[in-house]
Design an enzyme around this catalytic site. Sequence first.
Site, PDB file in Angstrom:
ATOM      1  CE  LYS A  22      -0.004  -6.152  -8.518  1.00 36.60           C
ATOM      2  NZ  LYS A  22       0.514  -4.809  -8.546  1.00 36.60           N
TER       3      LYS A  22
ATOM      4  CE  LYS B 169       5.151  -7.072  -8.876  1.00 37.95           C
ATOM      5  NZ  LYS B 169       6.026  -6.082  -9.172  1.00 37.95           N
TER       6      LYS B 169
ATOM      7  CG  PHE C 229       4.060   0.030 -16.611  1.00 35.61           C
ATOM      8  CD1 PHE C 229       2.856   0.128 -17.135  1.00 35.61           C
ATOM      9  CD2 PHE C 229       5.373   0.437 -17.093  1.00 35.61           C
ATOM     10  CE1 PHE C 229       3.050   0.676 -18.498  1.00 35.61           C
ATOM     11  CE2 PHE C 229       5.456   0.997 -18.351  1.00 35.61           C
ATOM     12  CZ  PHE C 229       4.308   1.135 -18.876  1.00 35.61           C
TER      13      PHE C 229
ATOM     14  CG  ASN D  62       7.370   6.866  -6.913  1.00 32.32           C
ATOM     15  OD1 ASN D  62       7.534   7.447  -8.097  1.00 32.32           O
ATOM     16  ND2 ASN D  62       6.357   6.357  -6.332  1.00 32.32           N
TER      17      ASN D  62
END
Length: 402
Positions: A342, A338, A324, A209
């Site tokens: 997480k 998230k 992030f 990426n």
Amino acid sequence: MLAGKFVTLGITGSIAAFKAANLASLLSKTGVDVHVVMTDAGQKFVTPLTFQALTKNHVHTGSFGAPSDFHIPHIALAQKADLIAIAPATADILGKIAHGIADDLLTTIVMAATCPVLICPAMNVHMYNNSATQANLARLKELNYLIMEAGTGYLACGEHGQGRFPEPELIYQQIIQLISPAGDFRGISVLITAGGTREPLDPVRFISNRSSGKMGFALARSAATRGADVTLVSAPTNLPTPPGIRFIPVETAAEMQCAVVDIFPNFDVVIKAAAVADFRPAKPSKNKIKKDKDKNLVIEFEKNTDILMEIGKIKKPNQVLVGFAAETENMIESACQKIEQKNLDLIVSNDITLPGAGFDSDTNIVKLIYRNGEIIDLPLMDKLDVAGRILDAALLLHRQCP
Ligand code: CTP
């Protein structure tokens, strides 16, 4: 944290003066108020204009008659300074300072100083080893001057040996440590991940990426300068490894997972800035894939483990976990999800569609989104400044831990 700190930077007549431009730039970007003083010989190598542009301050070149922002420059530049650094320092200036000679602006500033003075010698190996130079260095240490040893290697004169100007990054690190004695991260262990993972297709090709690693490396450098014990696990980047940290290079998401999960329990603060591939080619070829004129290539991908989710499951209440998120839509909603999924304390969310934000840029525009729903909107900032703000937030969370 460093805004308002005043550093007087002395440049003397060595070819390494050009490297001091990088040092001035690094300090200036961190918010340090840098005031450059150049000897006559120093100005033969680099012009004052270079330093003026990099520091946005007037450059001081002489004791008499030269324009200055200060009433009595040699006193002001000594007394306002939190630190005086002489980088590069020639054999000549070592001798002068060691013997109390004050016959130009820089040496009179040193004579009037009450703050620490850091001296970074750079010269030819024989000049460095000369017993007069070595005696001067020993005398300077006795007089409590701070000396950075010259490095060993190829010298501009074509010889090999000791005398190399220390890397500007190392001098920068040393200066930051000296002017931020609070060391607010001292005693805190910080794990940071960076870079974009590479998932092999065959021995010569991979899927990756656009991540440059700049954000993660800025975090590592900034945490180390604030006194943290830093480990950086990084996928390949083109960046130099920041000095004073433990560096673990990895390539794939699976390698990053092994490296991170094993050591995660040892850390107080963990910041996952890496752009980890969500998928990898299911069956990477042992041999180079050959093109077939008539057929398209179809690759099957399988899912990588979400490392952040895995460590979120084993996170202890006394650990701070920061993730992030790179988003192109529904930024806040997605970041909040998230945080829950997480088990994060904080997420650094950026809209990568904005100019100046996200991958491979020197700047970033992020929102810090906390578990309790609080959102801090940061403007366009240099990644090193963003790193400072993320670390400030992580430190506060760490202090609130049980
Ligand atoms: N991350 C990770 N392991 C993965 C994928 C992502 O640890 N296999 C981490 C990244 O380091 C980052 C965070 O998860 O801190 C968010 O990554 P991002 O790609 O924005 O989000 P995803 O959770 O992968 O979700 P999606 O791609 O669907 O937005």
